[in-house]
Design a protein around this motif. Structure first.
Motif, mmCIF file in Angstrom:
data_model
loop_
_atom_site.group_PDB
_atom_site.id
_atom_site.type_symbol
_atom_site.label_atom_id
_atom_site.label_comp_id
_atom_site.label_asym_id
_atom_site.label_seq_id
_atom_site.Cartn_x
_atom_site.Cartn_y
_atom_site.Cartn_z
ATOM 1 N N PHE A 1 -4.157 -8.597 -23.554
ATOM 2 C CA PHE A 1 -2.654 -8.620 -23.265
ATOM 3 C C PHE A 1 -1.971 -9.935 -23.940
ATOM 4 O O PHE A 1 -2.746 -10.618 -24.430
ATOM 5 C CB PHE A 1 -3.038 -8.866 -21.605
ATOM 6 N N LEU A 2 -0.860 -9.719 -23.586
ATOM 7 C CA LEU A 2 0.209 -10.991 -24.367
ATOM 8 C C LEU A 2 -0.425 -12.185 -23.942
ATOM 9 O O LEU A 2 -0.657 -12.592 -22.850
ATOM 10 C CB LEU A 2 1.598 -10.946 -23.660
ATOM 11 N N ALA B 1 -3.367 -13.725 -24.228
ATOM 12 C CA ALA B 1 -4.759 -13.698 -23.944
ATOM 13 C C ALA B 1 -5.550 -14.694 -25.061
ATOM 14 O O ALA B 1 -6.635 -15.465 -24.629
ATOM 15 C CB ALA B 1 -5.315 -12.443 -24.052
ATOM 16 N N GLY B 2 -5.107 -14.890 -26.292
ATOM 17 C CA GLY B 2 -5.857 -15.642 -27.282
ATOM 18 C C GLY B 2 -6.411 -14.982 -28.496
ATOM 19 O O GLY B 2 -7.338 -15.422 -29.269
ATOM 20 N N THR C 1 -4.722 -14.315 -31.633
ATOM 21 C CA THR C 1 -4.428 -15.208 -32.626
ATOM 22 C C THR C 1 -5.399 -16.553 -32.877
ATOM 23 O O THR C 1 -5.758 -16.702 -33.697
ATOM 24 C CB THR C 1 -2.990 -15.577 -32.686
ATOM 25 N N THR C 2 -5.544 -16.950 -31.770
ATOM 26 C CA THR C 2 -6.418 -18.133 -31.584
ATOM 27 C C THR C 2 -7.877 -17.668 -32.120
ATOM 28 O O THR C 2 -8.611 -18.480 -32.913
ATOM 29 C CB THR C 2 -6.551 -18.850 -30.301
ATOM 30 N N ASP D 1 2.850 -14.981 -35.373
ATOM 31 C CA ASP D 1 1.355 -14.908 -35.275
ATOM 32 C C ASP D 1 1.221 -15.037 -36.971
ATOM 33 O O ASP D 1 0.290 -15.631 -37.182
ATOM 34 C CB ASP D 1 0.673 -13.596 -34.781
ATOM 35 N N GLY E 1 0.073 -7.494 -27.970
ATOM 36 C CA GLY E 1 -0.469 -7.613 -26.468
ATOM 37 C C GLY E 1 0.018 -6.268 -25.884
ATOM 38 O O GLY E 1 -0.628 -6.272 -24.588
ATOM 39 N N LYS F 1 -10.310 -18.613 -22.483
ATOM 40 C CA LYS F 1 -9.824 -19.478 -21.489
ATOM 41 C C LYS F 1 -10.627 -20.141 -20.324
ATOM 42 O O LYS F 1 -10.353 -20.086 -19.207
ATOM 43 C CB LYS F 1 -8.428 -19.139 -20.928
ATOM 44 N N GLU G 1 -13.888 -20.486 -25.059
ATOM 45 C CA GLU G 1 -12.946 -21.490 -25.108
ATOM 46 C C GLU G 1 -11.912 -21.419 -26.452
ATOM 47 O O GLU G 1 -12.782 -21.603 -27.473
ATOM 48 C CB GLU G 1 -13.449 -22.903 -24.761
ATOM 49 N N ASN G 2 -11.059 -21.164 -26.494
ATOM 50 C CA ASN G 2 -9.950 -21.141 -27.765
ATOM 51 C C ASN G 2 -10.568 -20.275 -28.581
ATOM 52 O O ASN G 2 -10.653 -20.457 -29.784
ATOM 53 C CB ASN G 2 -9.975 -22.659 -28.453
ATOM 54 N N GLY G 3 -11.255 -19.209 -27.967
ATOM 55 C CA GLY G 3 -11.691 -17.866 -28.931
ATOM 56 C C GLY G 3 -12.950 -18.346 -29.898
ATOM 57 O O GLY G 3 -13.073 -17.844 -30.940
ATOM 58 N N VAL H 1 2.547 -19.037 -22.182
ATOM 59 C CA VAL H 1 1.934 -17.825 -21.419
ATOM 60 C C VAL H 1 2.010 -18.130 -19.820
ATOM 61 O O VAL H 1 1.671 -18.894 -19.372
ATOM 62 C CB VAL H 1 0.604 -17.639 -21.743
ATOM 63 N N GLU I 1 2.418 -24.718 -24.208
ATOM 64 C CA GLU I 1 1.759 -25.445 -25.350
ATOM 65 C C GLU I 1 2.811 -25.709 -26.567
ATOM 66 O O GLU I 1 3.276 -24.820 -27.047
ATOM 67 C CB GLU I 1 0.464 -24.978 -25.935
HETATM 68 N N1 LIG Z 1 -6.569 -23.597 -22.421
HETATM 69 C C1 LIG Z 1 -6.929 -22.552 -23.123
HETATM 70 N N2 LIG Z 1 -5.776 -22.116 -23.926
HETATM 71 C C2 LIG Z 1 -5.855 -20.981 -24.942
HETATM 72 C C3 LIG Z 1 -7.110 -20.547 -25.220
HETATM 73 N N3 LIG Z 1 -6.992 -19.504 -25.999
HETATM 74 C C4 LIG Z 1 -5.843 -19.521 -26.413
HETATM 75 N N4 LIG Z 1 -5.069 -20.343 -25.769
HETATM 76 C C5 LIG Z 1 -3.571 -20.810 -25.718
HETATM 77 O O1 LIG Z 1 -3.030 -19.502 -25.224
HETATM 78 C C6 LIG Z 1 -1.467 -19.484 -26.026
HETATM 79 C C7 LIG Z 1 -1.730 -18.124 -26.460
HETATM 80 O O2 LIG Z 1 -2.823 -17.986 -27.581
HETATM 81 P P1 LIG Z 1 -2.537 -16.835 -28.642
HETATM 82 O O3 LIG Z 1 -3.778 -16.958 -29.538
HETATM 83 O O4 LIG Z 1 -1.401 -17.168 -29.586
HETATM 84 O O5 LIG Z 1 -2.616 -15.649 -27.697
HETATM 85 P P2 LIG Z 1 -2.180 -14.076 -28.390
HETATM 86 O O6 LIG Z 1 -3.210 -13.161 -27.429
HETATM 87 O O7 LIG Z 1 -2.333 -13.985 -29.891
HETATM 88 O O8 LIG Z 1 -0.715 -13.900 -28.035
HETATM 89 P P3 LIG Z 1 0.081 -12.624 -28.270
HETATM 90 O O9 LIG Z 1 0.035 -12.205 -29.927
HETATM 91 O O10 LIG Z 1 1.489 -13.019 -28.026
HETATM 92 O O11 LIG Z 1 -0.049 -11.335 -27.353
HETATM 93 C C8 LIG Z 1 -1.503 -20.577 -27.023
HETATM 94 O O12 LIG Z 1 -0.988 -21.439 -26.516
HETATM 95 C C9 LIG Z 1 -3.089 -20.877 -27.195
HETATM 96 O O13 LIG Z 1 -3.384 -22.134 -27.675
HETATM 97 C C10 LIG Z 1 -8.379 -21.031 -24.449
HETATM 98 O O14 LIG Z 1 -9.344 -20.607 -24.170
HETATM 99 N N5 LIG Z 1 -8.142 -22.156 -23.534
#
Ligand SMILES: Nc1nc2c(ncn2[C@@H]2O[C@H](COP(=O)(O)OP(=O)(O)OP(=O)(O)O)[C@@H](O)[C@H]2O)c(=O)[nH]1
Length: 358
Positions: free
Chosen positions: A12-13, A15-16, A18-19, A46, A102, A182, A212-214, A304, A309
């Protein structure tokens, strides 16, 4: 000829996804990876972030952005031609990674790998569904059961389909690997609860990892060898079940638009202002770039829900407009109702033009 493995990253939107991909590229162990990125909304945030991530093996020519609508609806027009183009230089590719928007249903995308042009050359190594464990724990994808019961009692004909919940479930059903991301935002007990919930939703045994942070080793994400294109017919989405009549899937439930503003006084003022706007209008996702007075660098903005951030990623290029450009995504009704006010409020966060120029 050996088929090229392709991994679909969905979730989902916010969720992380791209990270996680950024981390994967940084730890790809020399693999040459092509990226196909699909976003909901007209701003290629992205792709811009990933292109700027400075990973040597990730060259600009290896990143293809599809911003012309959601990938699951534009398979024939966009996705197949993109794959064909990538395959023209397949001798130099080890893996293809596809980030869905997402809001995408993974099922039609995975089914497209059965098109003869693609099937002969590529196989789906796996569908990786990224889950925002904190959002699940906070109940973002579940209806308030009490409210639903009350609404049903008031109107028996009520057709209950919460678009967030359906999408969440469909993305889980398509998965070969679930990533509970996350994990840093929830405690161990909560994470265990989220795991139990998504496993129950999947309805079959599948691999689940937390992150954590993918941050996961490339070997965990790549090389699943699932051949998901042959399995996807058995992982039908709500939409396929309810609309067997061929009714087009669209994204009527959601809406996005780009909002713009001028330079802001400080990161804190911008963040606080955006937090208020997100809460007042139920914005699900807000992301893009901003300019802060006196700072030569561009500010990346990621919201989100209420979690915001920011970080400076690169200097503004000569001639590049210094200002705020954000894509806002939310449920259709909320966004329709709020659009004018959201635009006005974002514009009001900017310094007066004269002060900005000083
Ligand atoms: N605290 C925390 N923040 C996270 C984690 N993973 C991602 N984030 C944060 O969540 C936000 C969205 O992360 P993205 O990786 O852009 O998520 P996405 O799924 O690609 O988003 P969309 O493409 O818009 O659907 C960013 O601010 C990231 O830094 C995590 O494991 N922990």
């Amino acid at each position: 000829m050996q088929k090229i493995p392709a991994t679909v990253i969905t979730g989902f939107l916010g969720a992380g996804k791209t990270t996680l991909i950024r981390n994967l590229l940084q730890n790809a162990g020399g693999r040459r990876i092509a990226l196909v990125i699909n976003e909901f909304g007209d701003l290629g945030v992205d792709g811009d972030i990933l292109k700027g991530c400075g990973v040597e093996t990730c060259r600009e020519e290896d990143v293809v952005e599809l911003t012309n609508g959601c990938i699951c609806c534009t398979v024939a027009d966009d996705f197949i031609p993109t794959m064909e183009k990538l395959l023209e230089r397949s001798d130099r590719l080890d893996h293809i990674v596809i980030e869905t928007s997402g809001l995408a249903l993974p099922q039609p995308l995975v089914a497209a790998f059965n098109w003869p042009e693609v099937k002969a050359r590529v196989t789906v190594d796996g569908v990786v569904t990224v889950i925002d464990a904190a959002a699940v724990a906070a109940g973002r994808f579940a209806d308030d059961e009490e409210k639903v019961r009350a609404a049903r009692e008031a109107d028996e004909s009520l057709d209950h389909d919460n678009p967030l919940e359906e999408l969440f479930e469909d993305q889980i059903r398509a998965a070969d690997l679930l990533v509970l991301n996350k994990a840093d935002l929830v405690d161990a007990q909560t994470l265990a609860g989220v795991r139990a919930k998504v496993e129950a939703e999947a309805g079959r045994r599948l691999a689940v990892v937390s992150s954590e942070n993918g941050r996961l080793p490339a070997d965990v994400l790549l090389g699943l060898g699932a051949g998901t294109e042959d399995l996807i017919a058995g992982r039908r989405s709500h939409h396929e079940i309810h609309h067997a009549d061929g009714h087009e899937h669209d994204h009527d439930d959601f809406e996005s638009f780009v909002v713009e503003g001028g330079e802001c006084a400080s990161v804190e003022a911008l963040t606080e202002g955006l937090r208020t706007i997100v809460a007042a209008h139920d914005i699900l996702r807000l992301k893009g770039f901003a300019a802060i007075r006196g700072k030569p660098m561009r500010l990346v903005v990621q919201a989100v829900g209420g979690r915001i951030e920011t970080y400076f990623d690169r200097p503004f290029a000569p001639g590049e407009t210094r200002g705020t450009r954000l894509v806002a995504i939310g449920l259709h009704d909320a966004m329709d109702r709020g659009e004018a006010a959201i635009r006005e409020a974002v514009a009001a966060l900017a310094l007066p033009a004269r002060a900005a120029a000083e």
